[in-house]
Design an enzyme around this catalytic site. Structure first.
Site, PDB file in Angstrom:
ATOM      1  N   HIS A 243       0.836  -1.208   0.000  1.00  0.00           N
ATOM      2  CA  HIS A 243       0.000   0.000   0.000  1.00  0.00           C
ATOM      3  C   HIS A 243       0.869   1.257   0.000  1.00  0.00           C
ATOM      4  O   HIS A 243       0.659   2.179  -0.790  1.00  0.00           O
ATOM      5  CB  HIS A 243      -0.916  -0.025   1.223  1.00  0.00           C
ATOM      6  CG  HIS A 243      -1.866   1.131   1.302  1.00  0.00           C
ATOM      7  ND1 HIS A 243      -3.209   1.002   1.046  1.00  0.00           N
ATOM      8  CD2 HIS A 243      -1.653   2.438   1.609  1.00  0.00           C
ATOM      9  CE1 HIS A 243      -3.786   2.186   1.167  1.00  0.00           C
ATOM     10  NE2 HIS A 243      -2.875   3.078   1.516  1.00  0.00           N
ATOM     11  N   GLU A 247       1.537   3.788  -3.447  1.00  0.00           N
ATOM     12  CA  GLU A 247       1.237   5.216  -3.333  1.00  0.00           C
ATOM     13  C   GLU A 247       2.462   6.065  -3.685  1.00  0.00           C
ATOM     14  O   GLU A 247       2.366   7.025  -4.451  1.00  0.00           O
ATOM     15  CB  GLU A 247       0.760   5.515  -1.907  1.00  0.00           C
ATOM     16  CG  GLU A 247       0.377   6.956  -1.660  1.00  0.00           C
ATOM     17  CD  GLU A 247      -0.784   7.414  -2.530  1.00  0.00           C
ATOM     18  OE1 GLU A 247      -1.633   6.570  -2.874  1.00  0.00           O
ATOM     19  OE2 GLU A 247      -0.815   8.613  -2.872  1.00  0.00           O
ATOM     20  N   LYS A 250       3.254   5.949  -7.471  1.00  0.00           N
ATOM     21  CA  LYS A 250       2.327   6.764  -8.261  1.00  0.00           C
ATOM     22  C   LYS A 250       2.751   8.230  -8.209  1.00  0.00           C
ATOM     23  O   LYS A 250       2.778   8.914  -9.238  1.00  0.00           O
ATOM     24  CB  LYS A 250       0.894   6.598  -7.746  1.00  0.00           C
ATOM     25  CG  LYS A 250       0.234   5.302  -8.179  1.00  0.00           C
ATOM     26  CD  LYS A 250      -1.249   5.288  -7.854  1.00  0.00           C
ATOM     27  CE  LYS A 250      -1.490   5.306  -6.371  1.00  0.00           C
ATOM     28  NZ  LYS A 250      -2.923   5.266  -6.019  1.00  0.00           N
ATOM     29  N   ASN A 251       3.085   8.702  -7.016  1.00  0.00           N
ATOM     30  CA  ASN A 251       3.491  10.104  -6.870  1.00  0.00           C
ATOM     31  C   ASN A 251       4.790  10.387  -7.614  1.00  0.00           C
ATOM     32  O   ASN A 251       4.917  11.405  -8.295  1.00  0.00           O
ATOM     33  CB  ASN A 251       3.642  10.460  -5.387  1.00  0.00           C
ATOM     34  CG  ASN A 251       2.304  10.704  -4.716  1.00  0.00           C
ATOM     35  OD1 ASN A 251       1.622  11.669  -5.024  1.00  0.00           O
ATOM     36  ND2 ASN A 251       1.918   9.811  -3.833  1.00  0.00           N
TER      37      ASN A 251
HETATM   38  C1  W6P Z   1       7.152  14.407  -5.934  1.00  0.00           C
HETATM   39  C2  W6P Z   1       6.060  14.666  -4.922  1.00  0.00           C
HETATM   40  C3  W6P Z   1       6.049  13.377  -4.184  1.00  0.00           C
HETATM   41  C4  W6P Z   1       5.276  12.951  -3.114  1.00  0.00           C
HETATM   42  C5  W6P Z   1       5.478  11.670  -2.613  1.00  0.00           C
HETATM   43  C6  W6P Z   1       6.413  10.826  -3.153  1.00  0.00           C
HETATM   44  C7  W6P Z   1       7.196  11.240  -4.228  1.00  0.00           C
HETATM   45  C8  W6P Z   1       7.000  12.523  -4.743  1.00  0.00           C
HETATM   46  N1  W6P Z   1       7.673  13.156  -5.776  1.00  0.00           N
HETATM   47  O1  W6P Z   1       7.548  15.214  -6.764  1.00  0.00           O
END
Ligand code: W6P
Length: 404
Positions: A243, A247, A250-251
């Protein structure tokens, strides 16, 4: 006995946190009867503790239809477990208990979305002040953590003592056929395997939307004294780790794709895996341009991320959906067994996300919210006025300096 009386009674007890090691010992040794006797007290205690806290929410939030619905689910589930309070644990009762747990788990499967909807309803109908926002953040972290823990307890019981499958224990077979799973805990969780799995599934969404995706490089950090090529195995709940990583991937993918536009080659995501004496760390690095330091903390705020969701029918337009509740809840999963999730970004370059887990299963204790006087005081106290010049709450000071 009224339900209010029972809630008062059970909320006086603190939840008993279990470590991963205790979950395993319990899974290997405890009888179904023992598990039943533990849960018929522990589940009401955890439910009552968080239900007392729901009651302290700002009044206008408590009046939102979605919040009323969630509260009703908790009431009903609490009452259903109360039915077992004085029952003699014979086979029929044990089976009935198992079936009730499945029912309860399914009833609560949409709690996160429904509470998010409740917060949206509040935002659309009221002006949400600073203090209310602070209370909601505090509450949701505790509420979702409580939910994670209750589902863990229910899942362990259901997996260890399946009511209908072959009338009993399938997991507890000794010898070579013995599963490496104890309930939902994998005693030899292949970390790199979970990383690749989460990556592939995030990549599938990324390819669908952007028609391309970055590669993955996994780097297993090894101490020079241990040159062995062994995989990193840990004792953990793979679904929780999945999980979190899904997440984060994806970000990171979205950041990389949006930052680089149409190019032939995207900089890969790298995940460094390290196993120390105390911690297991996974560091995911992207070169997606990073985010300003000032927004890093906001990414874990429920109110910041609660924007109206695009309708489910145009699902293809939101494959790597925005910062929903994904990050704050992923951090709760990491913290649940005393790990953590930390973001460090360099604006103009990229972002590192580090997932910490406890290396020792006896140190991986549940982190649980407890309801007491401090809790209720929190919801009543106004946010402290800061005494540093950068804090926007110092209205008086700011006016003073403007005039000078
Ligand atoms: C980004 C914003 C973010 C949030 C969480 C994980 C990776 C990333 N990369 O630019």
């Amino acid at each position: 006995q009224t339900i209010a009386k029972m809630l008062d009674f059970y909320s006086q007890f603190n939840p008993s946190p279990l470590s991963i090691k205790k979950f395993i010992d319990f899974g290997l040794n405890a009888s179904e009867k023992k598990s039943f006797v533990f849960l018929r007290k522990e589940l009401p205690v955890r439910l009552a503790n968080i239900m007392k806290e729901i009651a302290l929410l700002p009044e206008n939030l408590l009046r939102m239809p979605s919040v009323i619905a969630v509260n009703d689910w908790y009431m009903r589930s609490f009452q259903e477990i109360m039915e077992f309070e004085k029952k003699d644990p014979n086979d029929q009762i044990l089976e009935h208990f198992c079936n009730e747990l499945v029912k309860i788990r399914n009833r609560h499967s949409d709690v996160v979305e429904t509470m998010a909807q409740g917060v949206l309803e509040l935002k659309e109908s009221h002006d949400v002040d600073h203090h209310t926002e602070h209370s909601i953040q505090y509450f949701l972290d505790r509420f979702y953590m409580s939910r994670i823990s209750i589902r863990m307890l229910i899942n362990q019981h259901i997996h260890l003592f399946p009511a209908l499958l072959f009338g009993g224990q399938v997991e507890n077979v000794p010898g070579p056929n013995r599963s490496k799973y104890i309930g939902c805990i994998d005693t030899q969780c292949d970390v790199v395997g979970v990383i690749r799995d989460a990556f592939e599934n995030a990549r599938f969404l990324c390819d669908q939307y952007y028609l391309a995706s970055p590669d993955l490089i996994v780097d297993v950090a090894r101490h020079p004294d241990f040159e062995s090529d062994q995989d990193i195995n840990i004792v953990y709940v793979p679904s929780h780790l999945y999980h979190i990583l899904f997440e984060l991937f994806k970000n990171s993918m979205r950041a990389v794709m949006e930052y680089h536009g149409s190019v032939d080659q995207y900089p890969p995501l790298t995940v460094t895996v390290a196993k120390g004496k105390e911690d297991i760390c996974l560091k995911m690095s992207d070169r997606g341009g990073g985010i300003p330091r000032s927004t890093t903390d906001h990414l874990f705020k429920y109110m910041y991320s609660t924007a109206p969701q695009p309708s489910k029918s145009d699902a293809h337009t939101v494959p790597l959906a925005g910062y929903g509740y994904g990050l704050p809840i992923s951090r709760l999963y990491a913290r649940y067994f005393h790990g953590d999730l930390v973001l460090m970004s360099c604006e103009g370059h990229g972002t590192d996300a580090v997932v910490y887990m406890k290396a020792l299963s006896n140190e991986a204790n549940e982190l649980l919210p407890i309801f007491n006087k401090t809790t209720s005081k929190f919801y009543r106290t106004i946010v402290q006025t800061g005494d540093w010049s950068n804090q926007a709450t110092n209205i008086g000071d700011r006016q003073m300096s403007t005039r000078l």
